[in-house]
Motif scaffolding. Structure first.
Motif, PDB file in Angstrom:
ATOM      1  N   ALA A   1     -46.664  37.434   8.667  1.00  0.00           N
ATOM      2  CA  ALA A   1     -47.362  36.411   9.450  1.00  0.00           C
ATOM      3  C   ALA A   1     -46.526  35.155   9.667  1.00  0.00           C
ATOM      4  O   ALA A   1     -46.803  34.381  10.594  1.00  0.00           O
ATOM      5  CB  ALA A   1     -48.682  36.043   8.768  1.00  0.00           C
ATOM      6  N   ASN A   2     -45.521  34.943   8.831  1.00  0.00           N
ATOM      7  CA  ASN A   2     -44.681  33.745   8.953  1.00  0.00           C
ATOM      8  C   ASN A   2     -43.360  34.014   9.671  1.00  0.00           C
ATOM      9  O   ASN A   2     -42.442  33.202   9.617  1.00  0.00           O
ATOM     10  CB  ASN A   2     -44.410  33.137   7.576  1.00  0.00           C
ATOM     11  N   LEU A   3     -43.254  35.147  10.357  1.00  0.00           N
ATOM     12  CA  LEU A   3     -42.066  35.419  11.165  1.00  0.00           C
ATOM     13  C   LEU A   3     -42.115  34.684  12.502  1.00  0.00           C
ATOM     14  O   LEU A   3     -41.107  34.589  13.202  1.00  0.00           O
ATOM     15  CB  LEU A   3     -41.914  36.927  11.401  1.00  0.00           C
ATOM     16  N   SER A   4     -43.281  34.211  12.857  1.00  0.00           N
ATOM     17  CA  SER A   4     -43.462  33.354  14.035  1.00  0.00           C
ATOM     18  C   SER A   4     -44.378  32.205  13.634  1.00  0.00           C
ATOM     19  O   SER A   4     -44.993  32.234  12.567  1.00  0.00           O
ATOM     20  CB  SER A   4     -44.069  34.143  15.199  1.00  0.00           C
ATOM     21  N   ALA A   5     -44.481  31.214  14.488  1.00  0.00           N
ATOM     22  CA  ALA A   5     -45.301  30.039  14.197  1.00  0.00           C
ATOM     23  C   ALA A   5     -46.772  30.375  14.431  1.00  0.00           C
ATOM     24  O   ALA A   5     -47.197  30.588  15.565  1.00  0.00           O
ATOM     25  CB  ALA A   5     -44.882  28.869  15.080  1.00  0.00           C
ATOM     26  N   PHE A   6     -47.546  30.429  13.338  1.00  0.00           N
ATOM     27  CA  PHE A   6     -48.955  30.811  13.446  1.00  0.00           C
ATOM     28  C   PHE A   6     -49.729  29.877  14.368  1.00  0.00           C
ATOM     29  O   PHE A   6     -50.633  30.309  15.080  1.00  0.00           O
ATOM     30  CB  PHE A   6     -49.595  30.819  12.060  1.00  0.00           C
ATOM     31  N   GLU A   7     -49.378  28.577  14.379  1.00  0.00           N
ATOM     32  CA  GLU A   7     -50.092  27.633  15.228  1.00  0.00           C
ATOM     33  C   GLU A   7     -49.900  27.928  16.709  1.00  0.00           C
ATOM     34  O   GLU A   7     -50.657  27.431  17.551  1.00  0.00           O
ATOM     35  CB  GLU A   7     -49.673  26.197  14.908  1.00  0.00           C
ATOM     36  N   ILE A   8     -48.898  28.781  17.037  1.00  0.00           N
ATOM     37  CA  ILE A   8     -48.690  29.189  18.428  1.00  0.00           C
ATOM     38  C   ILE A   8     -49.344  30.537  18.698  1.00  0.00           C
ATOM     39  O   ILE A   8     -50.159  30.676  19.599  1.00  0.00           O
ATOM     40  CB  ILE A   8     -47.181  29.249  18.752  1.00  0.00           C
ATOM     41  N   TYR A   9     -48.998  31.562  17.907  1.00  0.00           N
ATOM     42  CA  TYR A   9     -49.477  32.908  18.226  1.00  0.00           C
ATOM     43  C   TYR A   9     -50.880  33.184  17.693  1.00  0.00           C
ATOM     44  O   TYR A   9     -51.568  34.079  18.177  1.00  0.00           O
ATOM     45  CB  TYR A   9     -48.509  33.967  17.700  1.00  0.00           C
ATOM     46  N   GLY A  10     -51.336  32.417  16.687  1.00  0.00           N
ATOM     47  CA  GLY A  10     -52.595  32.763  16.021  1.00  0.00           C
ATOM     48  C   GLY A  10     -53.782  31.906  16.389  1.00  0.00           C
ATOM     49  O   GLY A  10     -54.754  31.836  15.627  1.00  0.00           O
ATOM     50  N   THR A  11     -53.741  31.278  17.543  1.00  0.00           N
ATOM     51  CA  THR A  11     -54.802  30.337  17.923  1.00  0.00           C
ATOM     52  C   THR A  11     -56.199  30.938  17.810  1.00  0.00           C
ATOM     53  O   THR A  11     -57.107  30.333  17.227  1.00  0.00           O
ATOM     54  CB  THR A  11     -54.583  29.830  19.361  1.00  0.00           C
ATOM     55  N   ALA A  12     -56.380  32.135  18.359  1.00  0.00           N
ATOM     56  CA  ALA A  12     -57.715  32.748  18.369  1.00  0.00           C
ATOM     57  C   ALA A  12     -58.181  33.086  16.960  1.00  0.00           C
ATOM     58  O   ALA A  12     -59.371  32.961  16.643  1.00  0.00           O
ATOM     59  CB  ALA A  12     -57.707  34.000  19.241  1.00  0.00           C
ATOM     60  N   ILE A  13     -57.255  33.510  16.100  1.00  0.00           N
ATOM     61  CA  ILE A  13     -57.608  33.838  14.715  1.00  0.00           C
ATOM     62  C   ILE A  13     -57.945  32.568  13.954  1.00  0.00           C
ATOM     63  O   ILE A  13     -58.906  32.517  13.174  1.00  0.00           O
ATOM     64  CB  ILE A  13     -56.459  34.604  14.054  1.00  0.00           C
ATOM     65  N   ARG A  14     -57.162  31.524  14.171  1.00  0.00           N
ATOM     66  CA  ARG A  14     -57.449  30.242  13.528  1.00  0.00           C
ATOM     67  C   ARG A  14     -58.827  29.732  13.961  1.00  0.00           C
ATOM     68  O   ARG A  14     -59.587  29.201  13.146  1.00  0.00           O
ATOM     69  CB  ARG A  14     -56.380  29.204  13.883  1.00  0.00           C
ATOM     70  N   ASP A  15     -59.150  29.895  15.241  1.00  0.00           N
ATOM     71  CA  ASP A  15     -60.458  29.454  15.733  1.00  0.00           C
ATOM     72  C   ASP A  15     -61.591  30.147  14.984  1.00  0.00           C
ATOM     73  O   ASP A  15     -62.597  29.510  14.636  1.00  0.00           O
ATOM     74  CB  ASP A  15     -60.588  29.746  17.238  1.00  0.00           C
TER      75      ASP A  15
END
Length: 308
Positions: free
Chosen positions: A131-145
């Motif tokens: 999960a930390n191979l890319s910036a979660f705040e960019i690719y994971g927006t929907a999951i964070r929501d």
């Protein structure tokens, strides 16, 4: 005709994006999990099946259950991160769950929105590997929501367990990056393993028999305000201000831990400081040493009181 063609192209694009999510289906016999004991026992059993000692397996099982009840993301780092994540996903992910092997350098949140729109309602668990191979705040927006919304009000995704594994190396975001705000981070290399000659149990498969994790049976209903107040005092002593969302997250997580029967109240408090506060403080350049010292002090003090 133009609208129909655009719809067809959009459907193909969505289908293509969803191919990044590997579905694991368990159509054979699996256990239906109704109570906290059901969930705890099967997670602990599966962790022992991949080599953890019973004590380590029980510790992780309790933290995982509290994370799921809280609607947050449990995260694993270290050399056994993927192994531990798979064991837990098998324990609670029937009849189907999904794995997303996050590639390096994602610059869009399209994939995560595609998962939420097309699979999240039917999936029992999502495992973000690397999960930390890319910036979660960019690719994971929907999951964070989803995670943030579940801290505030009920959603249609309250059945969905979320697990992440963190990779090591120069191409990664250290300590999980912004993911560390959304749940505890457990280093699998500090967990104890069984001996090579030990006969291990077999992996079991289970399915949450409730529409949401917060409805698992047998949780204690006592007032937890006294515990939360003690946590607030210790956080005040650390001088660490992790943000309004993070404070709400750890309060909810700690309350969930306390409500799970048969726990050690002091170790629960230590877990919040060590696996949650400390990891977020590293990301925020907070007082890491102070937090470590306070967590160790409180655990030592409780141990001395128990043996006095």
């Amino acid at each position: 005709l133009l609208e129909e063609r655009m719809f067809q192209v959009g459907a193909r694009d969505s289908s293509s994006r969803c191919e990044n999510f590997h579905e694991i289906r368990k159509l054979d016999i699996y256990d239906h999990l109704s109570s906290h004991e059901d969930v705890f026992d099967i997670i602990s059993s599966n962790l022992q099946a991949v080599g953890l000692t019973k004590n380590s397996a029980d510790t992780v099982a309790r933290l995982a259950l509290a994370t799921f009840i809280s609607g947050q993301i449990i995260q694993f780092s270290g050399s056994l991160a993927d192994v531990v994540a798979d064991a837990i996903a098998n324990a609670i992910g029937a009849p189907s769950y999904h794995i997303w092997r996050v590639p390096v350098g994602i610059i869009s949140d399209t994939d995560s929105f595609s998962f939420v729109e097309s699979m999240a309602e039917s999936s029992r668990c999502l495992v973000l590997k690397g999960a930390n191979l890319s910036a979660f705040e960019i690719y994971g927006t929907a999951i964070r929501d989803i995670v943030v919304q579940r801290q505030i009000y009920p959603t249609k995704y309250d059945h969905l367990a979320l697990i992440a594994t963190l990779k090591q190396g120069p191409a990664t975001f250290p300590d999980g990056g912004m993911l560390a705000e959304l749940g505890p981070v457990i280093d699998t290399d500090i967990l104890k393993m069984r001996g090579l000659s030990t006969i291990l149990p077999k992996i079991k498969y289970g399915c949450l028999a409730k529409t949401k994790w917060a409805d698992v049976e047998g949780l204690q209903v006592e007032d937890v305000s006294e515990y939360i107040e003690e946590l607030r005092e210790l956080l005040g002593e650390t001088g660490f201000h992790g943000g309004s969302l993070w404070k709400r997250m750890i309060h909810i997580f700690y309350a969930s831990l306390v409500k799970i029967p048969n726990g050690n109240y002091m170790y629960d408090l230590y877990s919040v400081l060590f696996f949650y506060t400390l990891t977020w403080a590293k990301i925020k350049n907070g007082p890491v040493k102070t937090i470590e010292d306070i967590a160790t002090r409180e655990l030592k003090k409780h141990s001395e009181n128990m043996t006095a």
